[in-house]
Design a protein around this motif. Sequence first.
Motif: not given
Length: 219
Positions: A170-171, A56-59, A121-122, A105-107
């Motif tokens: 890890y979330i 991903p772009t921001k990873a 739930i977020r 760094n994903a939304p």
Amino acid sequence: TDYRAADSERIKNSQFEDRQTSGSLGLKLTRRHSLEGKFQYFKVVDAGLPGGASFPTKAVVTYPTTSRLLADVSWVWRPRTHWIEESKLSTYYQPVERNVKIIPNAPSTTQAHPQDTSKTIRLTPQLITPGADHNVYGARWQNIIRTGSHTIVSGIEGWQKHMLSDRTKYIRREIIDTTTGEAIGDPTEVIIKETPVPDSRQMPIGIFAEDSFRIGGRT
């Protein structure tokens, strides 16, 4: 420390630090027989992967610890015959450990609460750690034969490779009040363990031969 491109622009997450060790040992048993050993060890302490289409772009992706070891022991026989110059029997072991650290760094994503419609739930990805261990065992018998102007290198080799892989995610999990948009209570951590690639074994065996000879000369 990040590296810089030809135009002096800093390339983010391009650091690289490693450690290397190697050594060789030989023991002459008799006039015609000897024992040889070789050892190599390579370890990445911190290596960044600047990015590309795979991430991903921001990873932010790094190799925090990755290593390769090679241990090789050979018995060498140099007979008195005119056509066999050398016969070597070798065995080796080469484990490779590869560990990756991914900060997405994903939304965040949201999903309905299974028991309360006033809550959601977020889920926010925090860290992904893929890894794999490759263990290789092998043996090789190689002969150097000279016949006239020909030098023939031939032999047989077989090896076995066993690979074990794993991936841990890890979330961060939060309960959100749909009215205020605020989190209720402290967040919890969800840990998911996966096997991205099935455990596998390979065992190829093959023969090889190479003939070297001169087809012309210079005066």
